[in-house]
Design a protein around this motif. Sequence first.
Motif, short mmCIF file in Angstrom:
data_model
loop_
_atom_site.label_atom_id
_atom_site.label_comp_id
_atom_site.label_asym_id
_atom_site.label_seq_id
_atom_site.Cartn_x
_atom_site.Cartn_y
_atom_site.Cartn_z
N GLU A 1 33.39 4.23 -6.13
CA GLU A 1 34.34 4.52 -7.19
C GLU A 1 35.70 3.91 -6.82
O GLU A 1 36.40 4.43 -5.94
CB GLU A 1 34.47 6.03 -7.37
CG GLU A 1 35.51 6.46 -8.38
CD GLU A 1 35.45 5.69 -9.70
OE1 GLU A 1 36.44 5.02 -10.02
OE2 GLU A 1 34.39 5.76 -10.36
N PRO A 2 36.10 2.82 -7.46
CA PRO A 2 37.33 2.13 -7.05
C PRO A 2 38.59 2.96 -7.27
O PRO A 2 39.57 2.80 -6.52
CB PRO A 2 37.34 0.86 -7.90
CG PRO A 2 36.45 1.16 -9.06
CD PRO A 2 35.41 2.10 -8.55
N GLU A 3 38.61 3.85 -8.26
CA GLU A 3 39.82 4.64 -8.48
C GLU A 3 40.04 5.66 -7.37
O GLU A 3 41.17 5.98 -7.03
CB GLU A 3 39.76 5.34 -9.84
CG GLU A 3 40.15 4.46 -11.01
CD GLU A 3 41.63 4.12 -10.98
OE1 GLU A 3 42.42 4.78 -11.67
OE2 GLU A 3 42.01 3.17 -10.25
N ALA A 4 38.96 6.19 -6.78
CA ALA A 4 39.11 7.08 -5.62
C ALA A 4 39.72 6.31 -4.46
O ALA A 4 40.59 6.82 -3.74
CB ALA A 4 37.76 7.67 -5.23
N ALA A 5 39.27 5.08 -4.27
CA ALA A 5 39.85 4.23 -3.23
C ALA A 5 41.31 3.91 -3.54
O ALA A 5 42.17 3.93 -2.65
CB ALA A 5 39.04 2.95 -3.09
N GLY A 6 41.58 3.61 -4.81
CA GLY A 6 42.94 3.26 -5.20
C GLY A 6 43.91 4.40 -4.96
O GLY A 6 45.03 4.19 -4.48
N LEU A 7 43.49 5.62 -5.28
CA LEU A 7 44.36 6.76 -5.06
C LEU A 7 44.63 6.96 -3.57
O LEU A 7 45.77 7.23 -3.17
CB LEU A 7 43.75 8.03 -5.65
CG LEU A 7 44.55 9.31 -5.41
CD1 LEU A 7 45.97 9.20 -5.95
CD2 LEU A 7 43.84 10.51 -6.01
N LEU A 8 43.61 6.83 -2.75
CA LEU A 8 43.81 6.97 -1.31
C LEU A 8 44.80 5.93 -0.81
O LEU A 8 45.72 6.24 -0.03
CB LEU A 8 42.48 6.85 -0.57
CG LEU A 8 42.57 6.91 0.96
CD1 LEU A 8 43.20 8.22 1.42
CD2 LEU A 8 41.19 6.73 1.58
N ALA A 9 44.64 4.69 -1.25
CA ALA A 9 45.58 3.63 -0.84
C ALA A 9 46.99 3.95 -1.27
O ALA A 9 47.95 3.77 -0.51
CB ALA A 9 45.12 2.29 -1.42
N LEU A 10 47.15 4.42 -2.51
CA LEU A 10 48.48 4.76 -3.02
C LEU A 10 49.13 5.83 -2.17
O LEU A 10 50.31 5.72 -1.80
CB LEU A 10 48.35 5.24 -4.47
CG LEU A 10 49.63 5.76 -5.14
CD1 LEU A 10 50.69 4.69 -5.22
CD2 LEU A 10 49.29 6.30 -6.53
N MET A 11 48.38 6.87 -1.82
CA MET A 11 48.94 7.96 -1.01
C MET A 11 49.29 7.48 0.39
O MET A 11 50.35 7.84 0.94
CB MET A 11 47.97 9.13 -0.96
CG MET A 11 47.77 9.81 -2.31
SD MET A 11 46.83 11.36 -2.26
CE MET A 11 45.21 10.80 -1.73
#
Length: 408
Positions: A217-227
């Motif tokens: 799930e790329p959005e789960a990865a994206g959120l982790l990167a953002l944080m």
Amino acid sequence: MSREVERVFREEYGRAVAVLVRSFGDIDLAEEAVQEAFAAALQRWPDGGTPPSPAGWIITTARNHAIDRLRREARRAEKHAEAELIYNVPPDEPDDRLRLIFTCCHPALARHAQVALTLRLLGGLSTPEIARALLVPEATLAQRIVRAKSKIRDARIPYRVPREAEWPDRLAAVLTVLYLIFNEGYAAGSGDELVRDDLCAEAIRLGRMLRRLMPDEPEAAGLLALMLLAAARRPARVDALGALVPLPRQDRTRWDRAAIAEGHRIVRECLRRNRPGPYQIQAAISAVHTDAPSAEATDWAQIVQLYDQLMAVAPSPVVALNRAVAVAEVDGPDAGLRLVEGLSLPRYHVFHAVRADLLRRVGRSAEARAAYATAAELAGNAAERRYLRSLAEPDGSTAVTPGEMLEG
């Protein structure tokens, strides 16, 4: 509340509630028992001292309170049967807090109720804090939480991570909750300090767990990167006295380079997937900021392009405000101010701070000071209020940097 009990509350409230929900299957019972345990801590710890394991003491005391209450209820047998069903969760599932998030984000609940309830239970945030984070009146927020708890109880919504086929119905809400928990930690809605490290760490921990649960799930990865990329700047955001340090003045050598490297690596992975979403785009924006060796070297043109993409997939007044900040860096403050004046975010302190900065930059000093004063009145935590009030003074010459306050 004593400082030690307050610290434990901020760090362990969500965990304690999640453990009690798992044990007893009743959110109201769990929350009330944990609150009673903290009330007992306030009475006992000042004289008897803080126990060796404060979290363990709170959970044990809360569990005892819950058992006592169940014994007094006529529905004891039914409650215990529910608890037995809920407690027997396969050991390879994620921990209690992630289960609780998925429970609160059940599709039977309205999206705004999902987010409000999870922030209340996981973050231990007060109704005023959540209302500020969601930009809604406190009374409305309180009603949402009550209705959400009732819905979970009456519909007997199970306390578990859903099957993979059910994830799409809940993922957006789960990501929103983690994002808001992190934001509340990164720019606290109340209190004396700008940052609540406990909430930031908890959001990142749960984000890592969610990514392991949903590796494709790329959005789960994206959120982790953002944080990770936002948290990497934390050491430089306040000075030795706890005062806010705007982005251009931050000592970038104090940024957490390991977290930045991990965040950049995840962003590159997301780009290769080519399935862009809001959190991935925000992470890419943060990557541009953290890639710049200095504030002056920031590629604002690229940031404007990324905000254009974000407005296309997830338009909102707050995104438009962030974009206006970037446009002002590329096309000048007049261009940015025209965009800001077209927005309506009257209760959002960052809106007034952005407007004030742009007014100052175009030479409208009196209006800028008035806007800074409004922003200070609306700001939740003391660090931001002090900073904004200093800019509202006639000799306040330092610009608030909207990109820092918005984490643009």
